[in-house]
Scaffold this motif. Structure first.
Motif, mmCIF file in Angstrom:
data_model
loop_
_atom_site.group_PDB
_atom_site.id
_atom_site.type_symbol
_atom_site.label_atom_id
_atom_site.label_comp_id
_atom_site.label_asym_id
_atom_site.label_seq_id
_atom_site.Cartn_x
_atom_site.Cartn_y
_atom_site.Cartn_z
ATOM 1 N N SER A 211 0.841 -1.201 0.000
ATOM 2 C CA SER A 211 0.000 0.000 0.000
ATOM 3 C C SER A 211 0.875 1.249 0.000
ATOM 4 O O SER A 211 2.103 1.183 0.127
ATOM 5 C CB SER A 211 -0.880 -0.004 1.255
ATOM 6 N N ALA A 212 0.237 2.405 -0.098
ATOM 7 C CA ALA A 212 0.971 3.668 -0.036
ATOM 8 C C ALA A 212 1.675 3.820 1.308
ATOM 9 O O ALA A 212 2.695 4.511 1.420
ATOM 10 C CB ALA A 212 0.016 4.832 -0.262
ATOM 11 N N GLU A 213 1.148 3.157 2.329
ATOM 12 C CA GLU A 213 1.757 3.199 3.663
ATOM 13 C C GLU A 213 2.872 2.180 3.823
ATOM 14 O O GLU A 213 3.487 2.095 4.890
ATOM 15 C CB GLU A 213 0.687 2.974 4.742
ATOM 16 N N GLY A 214 3.121 1.382 2.777
ATOM 17 C CA GLY A 214 4.223 0.445 2.807
ATOM 18 C C GLY A 214 3.909 -0.914 3.385
ATOM 19 O O GLY A 214 4.819 -1.728 3.595
ATOM 20 N N ARG A 215 2.639 -1.218 3.613
ATOM 21 C CA ARG A 215 2.268 -2.513 4.186
ATOM 22 C C ARG A 215 1.852 -3.491 3.081
ATOM 23 O O ARG A 215 1.365 -3.090 2.019
ATOM 24 C CB ARG A 215 1.125 -2.348 5.192
ATOM 25 N N LEU A 216 2.029 -4.774 3.342
ATOM 26 C CA LEU A 216 1.747 -5.813 2.348
ATOM 27 C C LEU A 216 0.254 -5.877 2.043
ATOM 28 O O LEU A 216 -0.568 -5.988 2.958
ATOM 29 C CB LEU A 216 2.233 -7.161 2.887
ATOM 30 N N THR A 217 -0.098 -5.821 0.749
ATOM 31 C CA THR A 217 -1.509 -5.903 0.352
ATOM 32 C C THR A 217 -1.831 -7.170 -0.416
ATOM 33 O O THR A 217 -3.000 -7.581 -0.469
ATOM 34 C CB THR A 217 -1.911 -4.694 -0.518
ATOM 35 N N ALA A 218 -0.819 -7.796 -1.055
ATOM 36 C CA ALA A 218 -1.084 -9.009 -1.829
ATOM 37 C C ALA A 218 0.240 -9.683 -2.169
ATOM 38 O O ALA A 218 1.298 -9.050 -2.167
ATOM 39 C CB ALA A 218 -1.846 -8.680 -3.119
ATOM 40 N N VAL A 219 0.145 -10.977 -2.475
ATOM 41 C CA VAL A 219 1.300 -11.755 -2.933
ATOM 42 C C VAL A 219 0.912 -12.428 -4.239
ATOM 43 O O VAL A 219 -0.200 -12.960 -4.373
ATOM 44 C CB VAL A 219 1.727 -12.804 -1.885
ATOM 45 N N LEU A 220 1.829 -12.401 -5.218
ATOM 46 C CA LEU A 220 1.564 -12.896 -6.565
ATOM 47 C C LEU A 220 2.391 -14.146 -6.875
ATOM 48 O O LEU A 220 3.298 -14.507 -6.135
ATOM 49 C CB LEU A 220 1.901 -11.806 -7.591
ATOM 50 N N ASP A 221 2.084 -14.776 -7.993
ATOM 51 C CA ASP A 221 2.893 -15.813 -8.640
ATOM 52 C C ASP A 221 3.193 -17.008 -7.753
ATOM 53 O O ASP A 221 4.263 -17.108 -7.138
ATOM 54 C CB ASP A 221 4.202 -15.219 -9.164
ATOM 55 N N PHE A 222 2.274 -17.959 -7.761
ATOM 56 C CA PHE A 222 2.412 -19.155 -6.933
ATOM 57 C C PHE A 222 2.845 -20.375 -7.747
ATOM 58 O O PHE A 222 2.692 -21.509 -7.297
ATOM 59 C CB PHE A 222 1.094 -19.425 -6.203
ATOM 60 N N GLU A 223 3.402 -20.132 -8.926
ATOM 61 C CA GLU A 223 3.776 -21.233 -9.813
ATOM 62 C C GLU A 223 4.764 -22.186 -9.141
ATOM 63 O O GLU A 223 4.670 -23.403 -9.289
ATOM 64 C CB GLU A 223 4.385 -20.697 -11.110
ATOM 65 N N THR A 224 5.745 -21.638 -8.407
ATOM 66 C CA THR A 224 6.777 -22.495 -7.814
ATOM 67 C C THR A 224 6.520 -22.787 -6.342
ATOM 68 O O THR A 224 7.409 -23.259 -5.637
ATOM 69 C CB THR A 224 8.167 -21.856 -7.971
ATOM 70 N N SER A 225 5.318 -22.517 -5.853
ATOM 71 C CA SER A 225 5.021 -22.825 -4.458
ATOM 72 C C SER A 225 4.773 -24.314 -4.282
ATOM 73 O O SER A 225 4.402 -25.015 -5.219
ATOM 74 C CB SER A 225 3.811 -22.022 -3.977
ATOM 75 N N GLY A 226 4.985 -24.771 -3.067
ATOM 76 C CA GLY A 226 4.786 -26.183 -2.753
ATOM 77 C C GLY A 226 5.432 -26.505 -1.429
ATOM 78 O O GLY A 226 5.751 -25.620 -0.635
ATOM 79 N N VAL A 227 5.616 -27.771 -1.180
ATOM 80 C CA VAL A 227 6.261 -28.218 0.053
ATOM 81 C C VAL A 227 7.766 -28.271 -0.166
ATOM 82 O O VAL A 227 8.227 -28.705 -1.227
ATOM 83 C CB VAL A 227 5.717 -29.596 0.470
#
Length: 301
Positions: A211-227
């Motif tokens: 955000s404009a205040e510098g806080r996390l608003t979203a996370v993208l790109d989960f193609e390489t996510s996993g265990v």
């Protein structure tokens, strides 16, 4: 304007093509404004559709079920996470003009954070630690036995040794290769007990929105996510966060020294390989990678 060319076999994608695909297959959205998003991503061409949607077309068209697997994966993960993540609203069919599946996603608000220019570094570190903690606690009992991304998250450090050394040696005009090899060898020697958790594995600035205040608003790109190795999700320490918040970030996530060293090595490996391949073609990725390498090789505070 066409997307930046990142692959020799990249499909020709432009605004008229995307507009035609949307109008033909999803007429309910045909009249919405369409504008290309200037993305440093290597996988998809992205267009904003109206105010609430994006169109994503893989640079390398495919008729396999990659996008359908992505939709199922994102839907399974979203309920566990403290900030929004992408959602696939519709899947387009291949055509003669574009011979692969493509997708329409929900637009997520925010801007990419800029290393060394963070508005609230401590707040962002807190938000990232909360996201990583939530990811570690995910339990999806009916998940497929493996996700494609686990080729990366479960890969031992030793499997990265040869390409990492080659990339370092190829960059003697850009980085301190002696310091990089010393750092890499220290990380390579760090022990790992095999404990696995859910990881995103690519928490770099281009995959984060704030955000404009510098806080996390979203996370993208989960193609390489996993265990995989918990070290895979400590990338923000070198790609983004200043050293002044590292200790707090580590403490919140209960990171021991071997895990920290493995994480540092994974960052170095990814960053030098990005520099090796894209230093002349993708300025945004190159800048992120150079920043990460400089932080890895910086003297301890």
């Amino acid at each position: 304007m066409s997307p930046r060319k990142t692959h020799a076999d990249q499909a020709k994608i432009d605004t008229p093509l995307v507009r035609e695909l949307v109008a033909t297959q999803f007429p309910q959205w045909a009249t919405l404004p369409l504008e290309r998003v200037d993305s440093a991503g290597l996988v998809n061409a992205i267009y904003r559709l109206g105010t609430d949607l994006t169109v994503r077309l893989p640079h390398r068209p495919s008729t396999t079920d990659i996008i359908r697997r992505e939709r199922a994966k994102l839907a399974a993960l979203a309920p566990y996470l403290p900030v929004p993540i992408p959602s696939v609203e519709a899947i387009g069919s291949p055509t003669e003009a574009y011979p692969g599946e493509w997708s329409i996603h929900r637009w997520l608000t925010g801007t990419h954070p800029i290393p060394d220019a963070l508005v609230d570094p401590r707040g962002l570190a807190t938000d990232l630690a909360a996201f990583i903690t939530a990811f570690r606690q995910i339990d999806v009992p009916d998940r497929p036995p493996t996700y494609p991304g686990e080729r990366r998250t479960r890969a031992p450090m030793s499997s990265m040794d040869s390409p990492t050394r080659k990339a370092i040696n190829d960059l003697d005009d850009l980085i301190d290769t002696h310091a990089a090899l010393t750092s890499w060898e220290e990380s390579l020697a760090a022990p790992y007990d095999g404990h696995e958790v859910w990881v995103h594995s690519d928490l770099t600035p281009s995959n984060l929105l704030v955000s404009a205040e510098g806080r996390l608003t979203a996370v993208l790109d989960f193609e390489t996510s996993g265990v995989g190795d918990p070290a895979c999700d400590l990338f923000p320490a070198w790609y983004l966060l200043p050293a002044t918040v590292h200790e707090e970030f580590r403490t919140t996530l209960n990171v021991d020294n071997p895990t920290w060293l493995r994480a540092r090595g994974r960052v170095l490996s990814q960053a030098v390989i990005v520099l090796q391949h894209f230093k002349n073609t993708n300025p945004a990725l190159t800048n992120y990678a150079q920043h990460a390498v400089s932080k890895v090789l910086a003297p301890p505070r």
